[in-house]
Design a protein around this motif. Structure first.
Motif, short mmCIF file in Angstrom:
data_model
loop_
_atom_site.label_atom_id
_atom_site.label_comp_id
_atom_site.label_asym_id
_atom_site.label_seq_id
_atom_site.Cartn_x
_atom_site.Cartn_y
_atom_site.Cartn_z
N GLU A 640 0.83 -1.20 0.00
CA GLU A 640 0.00 0.00 0.00
C GLU A 640 0.86 1.25 0.00
OE1 GLU A 640 -0.29 -2.51 2.10
OE2 GLU A 640 -2.13 -3.45 1.31
N ARG A 641 1.92 1.27 0.82
CA ARG A 641 2.80 2.44 0.88
C ARG A 641 3.54 2.63 -0.44
NH1 ARG A 641 6.81 2.60 5.54
NH2 ARG A 641 6.95 4.76 4.80
N VAL A 642 3.94 1.51 -1.06
CA VAL A 642 4.64 1.61 -2.35
C VAL A 642 3.71 2.21 -3.40
CG1 VAL A 642 5.63 0.26 -4.24
CG2 VAL A 642 6.28 -0.24 -1.88
N ARG A 643 2.46 1.73 -3.44
CA ARG A 643 1.51 2.28 -4.41
C ARG A 643 1.27 3.76 -4.18
NH1 ARG A 643 -1.06 -2.81 -3.94
NH2 ARG A 643 -2.42 -2.00 -2.27
N ASP A 644 1.11 4.14 -2.92
CA ASP A 644 0.87 5.56 -2.61
C ASP A 644 2.08 6.41 -3.02
OD1 ASP A 644 -1.57 4.90 -1.63
OD2 ASP A 644 -0.94 4.89 0.50
N LEU A 645 3.29 5.91 -2.75
CA LEU A 645 4.49 6.67 -3.10
C LEU A 645 4.61 6.84 -4.61
CD1 LEU A 645 7.17 7.99 -2.38
CD2 LEU A 645 8.23 5.73 -2.38
N ILE A 646 4.37 5.76 -5.35
CA ILE A 646 4.47 5.83 -6.81
C ILE A 646 3.42 6.78 -7.37
CG2 ILE A 646 4.18 4.48 -8.94
CD1 ILE A 646 5.45 2.12 -7.47
N HIS A 647 2.21 6.72 -6.83
CA HIS A 647 1.16 7.62 -7.31
C HIS A 647 1.53 9.07 -7.05
CE1 HIS A 647 -2.82 8.96 -8.41
NE2 HIS A 647 -2.88 9.67 -7.27
N SER A 648 2.12 9.33 -5.89
CA SER A 648 2.49 10.72 -5.58
C SER A 648 3.61 11.20 -6.51
CB SER A 648 2.93 10.83 -4.12
OG SER A 648 4.15 10.13 -3.90
N ILE A 649 4.55 10.30 -6.87
CA ILE A 649 5.63 10.69 -7.79
C ILE A 649 5.06 10.99 -9.17
CG2 ILE A 649 7.67 9.84 -8.98
CD1 ILE A 649 8.38 8.29 -6.44
N PHE A 650 4.16 10.14 -9.65
CA PHE A 650 3.54 10.38 -10.95
C PHE A 650 2.79 11.70 -10.95
CE2 PHE A 650 4.78 6.24 -12.12
CZ PHE A 650 4.44 6.00 -13.45
N ARG A 651 2.05 11.95 -9.86
CA ARG A 651 1.27 13.18 -9.78
C ARG A 651 2.19 14.39 -9.75
NH1 ARG A 651 -2.74 14.89 -11.82
NH2 ARG A 651 -3.65 12.83 -11.36
N SER A 652 3.31 14.30 -9.02
CA SER A 652 4.22 15.45 -8.92
C SER A 652 4.87 15.76 -10.26
CB SER A 652 5.28 15.18 -7.85
OG SER A 652 6.16 14.15 -8.26
N LYS A 653 5.20 14.71 -11.03
CA LYS A 653 5.81 14.95 -12.34
C LYS A 653 4.82 15.63 -13.28
CE LYS A 653 9.43 12.74 -10.89
NZ LYS A 653 10.50 13.53 -10.26
N LEU A 654 3.56 15.18 -13.20
CA LEU A 654 2.54 15.81 -14.03
C LEU A 654 2.33 17.27 -13.63
CD1 LEU A 654 -0.26 13.10 -14.41
CD2 LEU A 654 0.90 14.30 -16.26
N ASP A 655 2.22 17.50 -12.36
CA ASP A 655 1.98 18.86 -11.89
C ASP A 655 3.15 19.78 -12.21
OD1 ASP A 655 -0.41 17.96 -10.93
OD2 ASP A 655 0.27 17.75 -8.84
N ALA A 656 4.37 19.23 -12.21
CA ALA A 656 5.55 20.05 -12.52
C ALA A 656 5.72 20.26 -14.02
CB ALA A 656 6.80 19.37 -11.95
N GLY A 657 4.86 19.65 -14.83
CA GLY A 657 4.93 19.84 -16.29
C GLY A 657 6.05 19.08 -16.96
N GLN A 658 6.63 18.09 -16.26
CA GLN A 658 7.76 17.36 -16.84
C GLN A 658 7.33 16.42 -17.97
OE1 GLN A 658 11.04 17.88 -16.18
NE2 GLN A 658 10.19 19.61 -15.03
N LEU A 659 6.05 16.10 -18.05
CA LEU A 659 5.56 15.18 -19.10
C LEU A 659 4.80 15.92 -20.20
CD1 LEU A 659 4.28 12.27 -16.81
CD2 LEU A 659 6.53 12.58 -17.83
N ASP A 660 4.91 17.24 -20.21
CA ASP A 660 4.14 18.03 -21.18
C ASP A 660 4.52 17.72 -22.62
OD1 ASP A 660 2.90 19.12 -19.05
OD2 ASP A 660 3.81 21.11 -19.20
N ASP A 661 5.80 17.42 -22.88
CA ASP A 661 6.26 17.22 -24.25
C ASP A 661 6.29 15.75 -24.66
OD1 ASP A 661 6.62 19.93 -24.31
OD2 ASP A 661 8.78 19.85 -23.90
N ALA A 662 5.93 14.86 -23.76
CA ALA A 662 5.96 13.42 -24.06
C ALA A 662 4.59 12.97 -24.58
CB ALA A 662 6.33 12.63 -22.81
N PRO A 663 4.55 12.14 -25.62
CA PRO A 663 3.27 11.71 -26.20
C PRO A 663 2.62 10.57 -25.43
CG PRO A 663 5.07 10.76 -27.46
CD PRO A 663 5.71 11.62 -26.40
N LEU A 664 2.49 10.75 -24.11
CA LEU A 664 1.84 9.74 -23.28
C LEU A 664 0.44 10.21 -22.91
CD1 LEU A 664 4.68 8.68 -20.79
CD2 LEU A 664 3.54 7.19 -22.42
N THR A 665 -0.52 9.31 -23.00
CA THR A 665 -1.88 9.64 -22.60
C THR A 665 -2.06 9.35 -21.11
OG1 THR A 665 -2.72 7.43 -23.07
CG2 THR A 665 -2.70 9.00 -24.89
#
Length: 716
Positions: A640-665
């Motif tokens: 559970e902690r691993v899933r929460d940590l990974i979700h928070s990392i994904f969310r932080s990268k999105l919020d920081a705009g680091q995936l803006d130029d990548a063609p990922l949906t």
């Protein structure tokens, strides 16, 4: 470019020009409107099929030649004596059964008993030697090796003379055996008769042996003696008369007359007509335009790259230039090098694009009068299709022979299927299959040999090249494993994670793996400044200013790119070095610098140089790098902690705009996140604490700080 290729094909294969004698062009069944009188003497050649038929008949009429072996009877008699002497010696020792076994005779117990009887043994020896002496001299041959289909044969005697003998006077092996058995007494048991047959076969020596070299030479000489001329026409002789119906033989004479006039310069070739030329060119343009439209709508990145289009155009042009050479030299259409087109396109881009190109090239080939046979189109499509799809199964250059085998089998199956369907001669089909194997081998080896040139020209790195760069014996990877072992271990974990994530969303998993292998090579210049390479717990950053520490962390990106370029690492792999941190903030040292800053802080010193990930693969690696580092630093990890940590990392990268130029949906990101959580939950989990080692596995009292945003861990 499309127009240029279509024009090139049209020039190589212009529409046929009709040539006629005078102002007339005749066809079979037409009526001649005037007399056609020969102005020059000429010969009428036989049609190729008629000439081949006559030559085949002439070769069949030549009787086979046999060489008479003078000493064959003496040799066979010596063998028979040695055979029976061996049995008699064995009888004296009471070992007849063992002798039979040593002589490799397959006989029944009753026949062994007959061989043990001196009287029966003497009868068999005498009968066998008599048959050899009286029959072998007439000429005995092996009917299985040289079956006779003619009424006469030529026999070369010992004095180098040749005699023609009726084939019925020769004795085949079976006839020899039957006649030998008839020399036994009438009351001889069947077992003994069969035993004589076995003994003669065991010691057989033929007095007539086929002379294949002489027979072949005689038959070829007979074939060459067949005249290639069907008839001669004298000057002033009427070729056709007015009001006569034109027959096939008249057309042959008219064509021969026409060719003779052309050869002597007495008849100008018919001019190349504009409309047939334009029609041929238009067909080529339209067919090639289909492939161009596929690229324009479905592969715009290919259509927008001049070098890529130029290579495709050159491959098609080389194919049709080779096709022209095949036709002009009278070679079989199986020599068309379709694999030379399909393999590079499949390797550089993918099999689907290569398959579409093969079908377009196959249709254009079928539209050419020189290759208009339906069977030729089938062979081109089958061979090219197999080549396009075989690239998926071939990951290493050493597996090129696997691709060759797949293409050759596909072409051979189509050749046999079409040949059987249209009643083609089996010999011709077998010969065409062998030709296709040779053509495929040559085309594929040339294609794979030139592939590295194509890669340099297009800037594309194929899977075969990526696999070569994934070799851990590569100098750069070897240095990384020796000089920064902690980073190397981290690299392997991120590579496994990235490849799994890429494969889950249809990205290039192999590219992710190889890119990760090199993404942190810059760390080996100052390995002890990164926590994974600090086994003793001492952290040199404790004695440095925050901006200096940040510069060292940033440096592993710029220095890694320099090292990779010096090692000639492909550009597509170097992108992972530049983009695996994007333009993220080096948060740990930034916060530390803010605490210590007395004046205004220059934030630019605390960001990675970037750019942000530009592809799915580099974006996946950015996420995998951060997730692997963060989960490794977790205390008491649970799924559970691993899933929460990974979700928070994904969310932080999105919020920081680091995936803006990548063609990922967003859907793909969710799938990658779930994949990461599943893998890392299985890898980073709490182990059982054994009593005898519990004091070694207890967590240290001081805390660990982790900079999850950058994927770097630093001991506080």
């Amino acid at each position: 470019m499309l127009v240029a290729v279509a024009t090139f094909i049209t020039v190589l294969f212009p529409p046929p020009r009709e040539q006629s004698v005078g102002a007339y062009a005749y066809e079979a069944g037409m009526v001649a409107t005037e007399d056609v009188i020969a102005r020059v003497p000429f010969s009428v050649p036989k049609p190729p099929e008629e000439l081949e038929r006559e030559r085949a008949q002439a070769m069949e009429s030549v009787p086979p030649t046999f060489a008479f072996v003078v000493g064959a009877a003496d040799t066979m008699n010596r063998r028979i004596d040695a055979f029976f002497d061996r049995l008699e010696a064995a009888e004296d020792q009471g070992e007849v059964q063992g002798a039979v076994r040593d002589l490799a005779l397959v006989v029944s117990p009753s026949q062994v008993a007959a061989l043990s009887d001196p009287e029966t043994r003497g009868l068999l020896r005498a009968t066998a030697k008599e048959a050899v002496s009286r029959i072998l001299g007439r000429g005995v041959y092996d009917a299985f090796q040289s079956p006779l289909t003619t009424t006469t044969v030529t026999v070369e005697e010992s004095d180098s003379t040749e005699t023609s003998r009726p084939a019925e006077d020769l004795v085949s092996r079976n006839e020899f055996l039957d006649e030998a058995i008839r020399r036994l007494p009438r009351d001889t048991p069947p077992d003994v008769s069969d035993l004589l047959r076995i003994i003669l076969v065991r010691n057989m020596e033929y007095s007539l042996v086929p002379d294949q070299e002489t027979t072949t030479a005689d038959r070829q000489a007979m074939a060459q003696s067949i005249s290639q001329v069907k008839g001669n026409v004298l000057q002033g002789e009427a070729i056709v008369r007015a009001a006569d119906q034109i027959r096939e033989e008249d057309l042959e004479r008219l064509r021969a007359y026409q060719n003779e006039l052309l050869a002597q310069g007495l008849l100008e070739p018919a001019p190349l007509e504009l409309w047939p030329l334009f029609g041929s060119w238009l067909v080529n343009v339209m067919m090639l335009a289909l492939f161009g439209l596929v690229l324009f709508f479905f592969r715009p990145e290919v259509y927008a790259n001049l070098r890529w289009l130029l290579l495709i155009a050159l491959l098609v042009a080389v194919y049709f230039a080779a096709a022209a050479a095949v036709f002009r030299n009278g070679l079989a259409p199986e020599w068309l090098p379709i694999a030379f087109v399909a393999l590079p396109v499949g390797a550089l881009w993918d099999g689907r694009m290569a398959l579409v190109l093969v079908f377009v090239v196959g249709v254009v080939t079928g539209a050419l009068p020189e290759f208009g046979d339906y069977g030729t189109v089938l062979v081109v499509l089958a061979g090219g299709g197999a080549a396009a799809l075989s690239v998926k199964a071939v990951r290493r250059r050493s597996q090129t022979w696997v691709s060759i085998a797949m293409i050759a089998v596909a072409m051979s199956l189509v050749l046999w299927g079409h040949g059987l369907a249209v009643g083609r001669d089996i010999t011709d089909v077998a010969q065409a299959s062998l030709v296709s194997v040779g053509s495929v081998t040559l085309s594929a080896l040339l294609a794979m040999g030139f592939l590295w040139v194509f890669e340099l020209f297009t800037g594309i790195t194929t899977d075969q090249t990526l696999l070569e760069w994934a070799d851990p014996a590569r100098p750069l990877l070897r240095r990384l494993s020796l000089e920064a072992p902690g980073t190397y271990a981290h690299t392997l974990n991120v590579a496994n994670l990235s490849e799994a994530g890429a494969n889950a969303v249809g990205a290039n998993g192999l590219l992710c793996r190889v890119g990760v292998y090199y993404h942190d090579v810059g760390k080996m210049l100052k390995p002890h400044y990164f926590v994974e390479n600090q086994p003793d717990g001492r952290n040199p950053h404790d004695k440095l200013k925050p901006h200096t520490s940040a510069a060292i962390v940033r440096e592993h990106v710029t220095e890694g790119e320099r090292l990779a370029r010096d090692a000639k690492v492909p550009e597509i792999v170097i992108r992972f070095i530049r983009e695996h941190h994007g333009t993220q903030k080096i948060g740990f040292f930034y916060e530390k610098a803010k605490e210590e800053a007395e004046g205004e802080l220059d934030e630019r010193l605390f960001y990675y140089p970037g750019p942000k990930p530009q592809s799915k693969e580099t974006a996946i690696v950015l996420m995998a790098d951060a997730c692997e580092s963060a989960t490794r630093a977790m205390q008491d990890p649970t799924p559970e902690r691993v899933r929460d940590l990974i979700h928070s990392i994904f969310r932080s990268k999105l919020d920081a705009g680091q995936l803006d130029d990548a063609p990922l949906t967003m859907r793909e990101l969710t799938e990658i996140e779930g994949n990461f959580a599943k893998i890392l939950s299985g890898v980073i989990h709490r182990r059982i604490e054994y009593p005898e080692t519990k004091h070694l596995t207890d967590a240290p009292s001081r805390e660990e700080g982790t900079n999850e945003g950058s994927g770097e861990s630093h001991r506080t």
